[in-house]
Design a protein around this motif. Sequence first.
Motif, short mmCIF file in Angstrom:
data_model
loop_
_atom_site.label_atom_id
_atom_site.label_comp_id
_atom_site.label_asym_id
_atom_site.label_seq_id
_atom_site.Cartn_x
_atom_site.Cartn_y
_atom_site.Cartn_z
N TYR A 150 0.84 -1.19 0.00
CA TYR A 150 0.00 0.00 0.00
C TYR A 150 0.88 1.25 0.00
O TYR A 150 2.03 1.21 0.42
N GLU A 151 0.30 2.34 -0.46
CA GLU A 151 1.04 3.60 -0.54
C GLU A 151 1.52 4.05 0.83
O GLU A 151 2.67 4.46 1.00
N ASP A 152 0.64 3.98 1.83
CA ASP A 152 0.97 4.50 3.16
C ASP A 152 -0.05 3.98 4.17
O ASP A 152 -0.96 3.21 3.82
N ALA A 153 0.13 4.40 5.43
CA ALA A 153 -0.77 3.95 6.49
C ALA A 153 -2.21 4.37 6.23
O ALA A 153 -3.16 3.62 6.50
N ALA A 154 -2.39 5.58 5.69
CA ALA A 154 -3.74 6.07 5.42
C ALA A 154 -4.43 5.22 4.36
O ALA A 154 -5.63 4.92 4.48
N PRO A 169 -5.12 -8.00 4.52
CA PRO A 169 -4.88 -9.09 5.47
C PRO A 169 -5.19 -8.73 6.92
O PRO A 169 -5.24 -9.62 7.77
N LEU A 170 -5.44 -7.44 7.19
CA LEU A 170 -5.82 -7.02 8.55
C LEU A 170 -7.33 -6.98 8.75
O LEU A 170 -7.80 -6.51 9.80
N SER A 171 -8.08 -7.50 7.80
CA SER A 171 -9.54 -7.39 7.90
C SER A 171 -10.09 -8.11 9.11
O SER A 171 -10.98 -7.62 9.79
N ARG A 172 -9.52 -9.27 9.40
CA ARG A 172 -9.95 -10.00 10.61
C ARG A 172 -8.84 -10.98 11.02
O ARG A 172 -8.15 -11.55 10.16
N PRO A 173 -8.65 -11.15 12.32
CA PRO A 173 -7.62 -12.08 12.81
C PRO A 173 -8.06 -13.52 12.67
O PRO A 173 -9.24 -13.80 12.43
N PRO A 174 -7.12 -14.46 12.81
CA PRO A 174 -7.49 -15.89 12.78
C PRO A 174 -8.50 -16.21 13.87
O PRO A 174 -8.49 -15.58 14.95
N ASN A 175 -9.33 -17.18 13.64
CA ASN A 175 -10.30 -17.61 14.65
C ASN A 175 -9.61 -18.36 15.79
O ASN A 175 -8.63 -19.04 15.57
N ASP A 186 -10.47 -3.40 5.39
CA ASP A 186 -11.40 -4.53 5.38
C ASP A 186 -11.26 -5.43 4.16
O ASP A 186 -11.91 -6.47 4.09
N SER A 187 -10.41 -5.03 3.22
CA SER A 187 -10.08 -5.92 2.11
C SER A 187 -8.60 -6.31 2.16
O SER A 187 -8.08 -6.88 1.19
#
Length: 230
Positions: free
Chosen positions: A210-214, A224-230, A221-222
């Motif tokens: 990605y370009e930056d943190a923003a 790899p940080l969208s949701r943690p492992p169950n 939500d699209s």
Amino acid sequence: MTSHGVRQARGVALFDLDGTLVDTNYLHTLAWWQALRQFGHQVPMARIHRAIGMGSDRLLDAVLGPQRRHSEDGAVSDAHGTLYAEWYDTLRPFDCAAELLRATAARGWRVVLASSAAEEEVAVVRKRLGADEVIEAATSGADVETTKPAPDLVETALRKVGAEPEDAVFVGDAVWDVEAAGRAGVPCIGLLTGGTSRGELEDAGAVTVYEDAATLLRHIDSSPLSRPPN
């Protein structure tokens, strides 16, 4: 399990600091350039910049070569720390860096800062970020003997919170971040804010860039940080 019998969240989001959450890579480059000149080493800034993200031992190997005078390593590193400290009052997080940490935590991740910077530098940057309420743990260069691109720092960060590589994602800006994460078995998201190109990060094994943190925050939500492992 916690003392109340509730299982802690498994997912751990590891974040590098310099060049990822705070705009410091070029300040480090300048400070190293000045420190090296104090000891008679004329090193182009471009070469120094490409080594930023390594620990000081690896960085000096990269810019001076393994046959350098190792006896002066500590003094050169101390000089860099003194010169870099002159910038403490002006350090600034990247736009939305703190918000990214909070959004990551809000999605169930445990947030850990995985940095090889000196303990004092990590403390200064954490204060600048102002997001300690969501940061569960942090590393510094003092936590490991072998720094990035070796996997030790990533593995140490995971041990601090009792996590396994399959539970984690790393966010970094340098080839050395991607390589260290990969050697530890952790996928790495690359950001371009450290001055490393998209192609270099992808070639090193970044799963996405990605370009930056923003930008990462906008697309969290699209990602790899969208949701943690169950």
